[in-house]
Design an enzyme around this catalytic site. Structure first.
Site, short mmCIF file in Angstrom:
data_model
loop_
_atom_site.label_atom_id
_atom_site.label_comp_id
_atom_site.label_asym_id
_atom_site.label_seq_id
_atom_site.Cartn_x
_atom_site.Cartn_y
_atom_site.Cartn_z
N LYS A 66 -53.32 -69.80 56.74
CA LYS A 66 -52.97 -70.27 55.39
C LYS A 66 -54.04 -69.94 54.34
O LYS A 66 -53.71 -69.62 53.20
CB LYS A 66 -52.67 -71.77 55.40
N ASP A 102 -45.86 -77.29 51.34
CA ASP A 102 -46.09 -78.41 52.27
C ASP A 102 -46.06 -79.77 51.56
O ASP A 102 -45.44 -80.72 52.05
CB ASP A 102 -47.45 -78.25 52.98
P1 NDP Z 1 -57.37 -78.84 60.08
O1 NDP Z 1 -57.93 -78.27 61.33
O2 NDP Z 1 -57.56 -78.13 58.77
O3 NDP Z 1 -57.96 -80.33 59.86
C1 NDP Z 1 -58.02 -81.22 60.94
C2 NDP Z 1 -58.37 -82.63 60.44
O4 NDP Z 1 -58.20 -83.52 61.53
C3 NDP Z 1 -59.79 -82.78 59.93
O5 NDP Z 1 -59.80 -83.73 58.90
C4 NDP Z 1 -60.52 -83.32 61.19
O6 NDP Z 1 -61.65 -84.12 60.89
C5 NDP Z 1 -59.43 -84.21 61.77
N1 NDP Z 1 -59.56 -84.45 63.20
C6 NDP Z 1 -59.35 -83.56 64.20
N2 NDP Z 1 -59.50 -84.16 65.40
C7 NDP Z 1 -59.81 -85.46 65.15
C8 NDP Z 1 -60.09 -86.58 65.99
N3 NDP Z 1 -60.06 -86.49 67.31
N4 NDP Z 1 -60.37 -87.76 65.39
C9 NDP Z 1 -60.38 -87.86 64.04
N5 NDP Z 1 -60.14 -86.84 63.20
C10 NDP Z 1 -59.85 -85.64 63.76
O7 NDP Z 1 -55.80 -79.09 60.38
P2 NDP Z 1 -54.61 -79.13 59.33
O8 NDP Z 1 -55.06 -79.94 58.18
O9 NDP Z 1 -54.11 -77.76 59.09
O10 NDP Z 1 -53.45 -79.89 60.15
C11 NDP Z 1 -53.51 -81.28 60.43
C12 NDP Z 1 -52.22 -81.75 61.09
O11 NDP Z 1 -51.11 -81.67 60.22
C13 NDP Z 1 -51.84 -80.93 62.33
O12 NDP Z 1 -51.48 -81.85 63.34
C14 NDP Z 1 -50.65 -80.12 61.87
O13 NDP Z 1 -49.78 -79.85 62.96
C15 NDP Z 1 -50.01 -81.07 60.88
N6 NDP Z 1 -49.16 -80.37 59.88
C16 NDP Z 1 -47.82 -80.66 59.85
C17 NDP Z 1 -46.98 -80.06 58.93
C18 NDP Z 1 -45.51 -80.39 58.92
O14 NDP Z 1 -44.73 -79.67 58.29
N7 NDP Z 1 -45.09 -81.45 59.57
C19 NDP Z 1 -47.48 -79.07 57.96
C20 NDP Z 1 -48.93 -78.85 58.05
C21 NDP Z 1 -49.71 -79.48 58.99
P3 NDP Z 1 -63.13 -83.47 60.67
O15 NDP Z 1 -63.14 -82.94 59.27
O16 NDP Z 1 -64.06 -84.62 60.84
O17 NDP Z 1 -63.27 -82.39 61.70
#
Ligand code: NDP
Length: 274
Positions: A66, A102
């Protein structure tokens, strides 16, 4: 020949987008073909060039491309500029138009499908990654009373909140900072559910009548929605509706026709055994 569209991602085999867009095309009488295309992690740009050379008219973009799609676009919508990420591309001659549907998809699912108005509500957004960034402006446009971004790494949430300061006051911090606060809508935009992890959420963040929304979806209840249920939240939703609604918005960008989503979403839910 039918107009050609696709979704790029890596991995992509399990994408539901081809089925969703095929259903939209059939329902609206649009002559188009939509397929899933795997791009190598370091091969997104050549994959786009190849697709355009084949006559491709547009593409959806998912993990992990993206941000690269954002950089590749020669023209951006306002909402894509704000999101810093692109999930929808439209090709017209040498122009690559980048959009991000989104946030519109999330808001439409909550407001239209779930029937929950966001005006005057206290919103907690969990996570500070790409998905979180993409939905902030559309959430703020609904005029909530407040928006708090909570993330494992507090600095990332604070930087994200600061980048929307021209739109509204957005507060941020780690999960513990929400102790003693209550919210009317809690949206999980972390990827914690992917690894089956529960989030360290303080007890009592869910106000009476609160809605819990997990962007994740799947066959079984996500850890976040289980936490919300255990804390008495009645209205809980996964991100399948957001997926269908962001697709409908992309379809509209490409074809100028807004497809109905209710039946498509119901069919997807029944396929997932929900
Ligand atoms: P990113 O990798 O950009 O961000 C991940 C985020 O999750 C960060 O804030 C990270 O925190 C946090 N995180 C990851 N693991 C943990 C954990 N174990 N405990 C706490 N925080 C955690 O991912 P995206 O933002 O691209 O996607 C996030 C979610 O949204 C995904 O599950 C994706 O499938 C879903 N999604 C769904 C869509 C839909 O149409 N339904 C569309 C787009 C996304 P930190 O910064 O501390 O690492």
């Amino acid at each position: 020949m039918s107009d050609l569209y696709c979704v790029f991602g890596n991995p992509i085999a399990h994408s539901k987008s081809p089925a969703i867009h095929a259903a939209f095309a059939a329902a609206t009488g649009q002559d188009m073909h939509y397929e899933a295309r795997l791009a190598a992690v370091d091969g997104f740009k050549p994959a786009i060039s190849e697709f355009v050379a084949m006559g491709g008219k547009g593409a959806n973009v998912t993990v992990p491309f993206k941000e690269e799609a954002f950089r590749l676009a020669t023209r951006l919508s306002e909402r894509a500029s704000r999101a810093g990420a692109v999930n929808t591309l439209a090709f017209n001659g040498t122009e690559i138009f980048g959009d991000n549907t989104d946030g519109a998809g999330l808001v439409r699912d909550i407001v239209h499908n779930l029937g929950v108005s966001l005006a005057g509500k206290r919103i907690l957004l969990l996570g500070a990654g790409g998905a979180s960034r993409g939905v902030i402006a559309p959430l703020l446009a609904e005029r909530p009373a407040s928006l708090f971004i909570a993330n494992r790494s507090a600095g990332k949430a604070e930087a994200l909140a600061a980048s929307f300061a021209d739109m509204a006051t957005v507060n941020a911090g780690n999960f513990a900072k929400t102790d003693d606060m209550t919210f009317d809508l809690v949206v999980n935009a972390t990827s914690a559910s992917l690894s089956g992890d529960a989030l360290p959420l303080p007890n009592g963040i869910f106000a009476e009548g609160c809605v819990a929304y997990d962007m994740m979806y799947g066959q079984s209840e996500t850890p976040f929605l289980a936490q919300a249920r255990e804390q008495g939240v009645v209205q809980r939703a996964d991100g399948l509706g957001m997926l269908v609604e962001q697709a409908a918005e992309a379809f509209f960008v490409w074809r100028g026709v807004r497809p109905a989503t209710r039946q498509v979403l119901a069919d997807l839910r029944s396929k997932l055994g929900q």
